[in-house]
Design an enzyme around this catalytic site. Structure first.
Site, PDB file in Angstrom:
ATOM      1  N   ASP A   5       3.946  43.389  91.368  1.00  0.00           N
ATOM      2  CA  ASP A   5       5.599  42.919  91.365  1.00  0.00           C
ATOM      3  C   ASP A   5       5.866  42.655  92.355  1.00  0.00           C
ATOM      4  O   ASP A   5       5.040  42.351  93.500  1.00  0.00           O
ATOM      5  CB  ASP A   5       6.285  44.113  90.832  1.00  0.00           C
ATOM      6  CG  ASP A   5       7.100  45.075  92.016  1.00  0.00           C
ATOM      7  OD1 ASP A   5       5.836  44.828  92.923  1.00  0.00           O
ATOM      8  OD2 ASP A   5       7.582  46.025  92.022  1.00  0.00           O
ATOM      9  N   LYS A  57       1.705  41.474  84.640  1.00  0.00           N
ATOM     10  CA  LYS A  57       2.268  42.744  85.219  1.00  0.00           C
ATOM     11  C   LYS A  57       2.770  43.712  83.683  1.00  0.00           C
ATOM     12  O   LYS A  57       2.521  45.239  84.377  1.00  0.00           O
ATOM     13  CB  LYS A  57       3.869  42.014  85.991  1.00  0.00           C
ATOM     14  CG  LYS A  57       3.525  42.747  87.374  1.00  0.00           C
ATOM     15  CD  LYS A  57       5.592  42.502  86.997  1.00  0.00           C
ATOM     16  CE  LYS A  57       6.145  43.706  86.626  1.00  0.00           C
ATOM     17  NZ  LYS A  57       7.709  43.306  86.466  1.00  0.00           N
TER      18      LYS A  57
END
Ligand code: SF4
Length: 281
Positions: free
Chosen positions: A198, A179
């Site tokens: 996310d 991420k």
């Protein structure tokens, strides 16, 4: 409003007062996931095409994906990462600090942090304990201090003081998973190596039935299969903004959502289309 009269709320099933969707139109929506006007018909005027025998609703149908992207582009044409930064290093630090925190919270901390320690080398010269008081308010500050100082030391000692611009090397930095690497690669280097996943992207991708998975690496793989590569960077930011503005974890504001009639999420608060009960977090 007349006293004592309470406005009717839509039923969770999508059947509610004021919404008149004929059986045949409903059926056609189930095939493509699109309302009649998106299929070249004006509602209530033209007969929807009969679905081919055995055809089923496909949430990943290219025309449905294209429609989702088109509407997101209309509502969020030029959104980007909300973390304040002036360099790849600042963005990397801000992204590490944003775990389990909000961008607003991180943006309160970072301007002073980067005034105090302007370069990667300044961070590399610290011990994690020295950094802790500066990042305490972002939560999980011990781990985050360790990651930031560890990343700075590695960048100085192994990468000549420059944040790497490829996934492989970024993933070798302490505290950096896909991420964070995707945020830095996409936002700073404009490289689409993957899709940022996310909490907002996870929730909305599941509600829109773009994935059935719950863990980030699998969700990212699912999204990379159906979203065109040139959209990977923008699409993630669009979902993140959509999650902040309307598609909340609890009580999403479906009545105001541009995706409403192509979203069948099981936890919608308003619906003009059929609900799919498994399409939720
Ligand atoms: S209709 Fe509701 S659940 Fe679906 S994307 Fe919009 S806000 Fe989210």
């Amino acid at each position: 409003m007349v006293r004592g009269v309470v406005p009717r709320q839509p039923a969770k099933t999508g059947r509610h007062e004021g919404v008149r969707v004929s059986r045949s139109l409903n059926k056609s929506r189930e095939i493509t996931g699109l309302p009649p006007e998106q299929q070249g018909q004006r509602p209530g005027t033209a007969k929807p095409k009969k679905p081919a025998l055995g055809a089923k609703y496909n949430p990943l149908a290219p025309e449905r994906i294209a429609e989702i992207l088109r509407r997101l582009d209309q509502v969020y044409p030029d959104v980007t990462c909300a973390l304040t930064h002036k360099s790849a290093w600042e963005l990397l630090v801000a992204t590490i600090l944003s775990a389990q925190s909000t961008d607003v919270n991180v943006n309160r901390v970072t301007p002073e942090l980067f005034r105090k320690y302007p370069t990667v080398a300044d961070f590399a010269a610290l011990t994690p304990e020295q950094l802790e008081p500066d990042v305490r308010s972002t939560g999980f500050f011990r781990n985050k201090s360790k990651s930031v100082v560890g990343a700075a030391k590695k960048i100085v000692s192994e990468f000549g003081g420059q944040v790497p611009d490829d996934m492989e090397r970024l993933l070798t930095l302490p505290g950096v998973a896909r991420k964070t690497a995707n945020v830095v690669l996409g936002t700073w280097f404009r490289k689409a190596d993957g899709v940022v996943v996310d909490t907002h992207v996870t929730r909305i991708a599941r509600r829109l039935e773009l994935t059935k998975n719950t863990d980030a690496p699998k969700i990212e793989q699912d999204l990379m299969k159906v979203i065109p590569r040139e959209k990977w960077i923008l699409f993630a930011h669009q979902l993140i903004w959509h999650g902040r503005k309307l598609c909340f974890a609890r009580r999403p504001k479906c009545v105001d959502c541009a995706l409403e009639n192509i979203c069948h999420a099981g936890d919608k608060t308003w619906s003009t289309v059929e609900i799919h009960k498994n399409a939720k977090l």
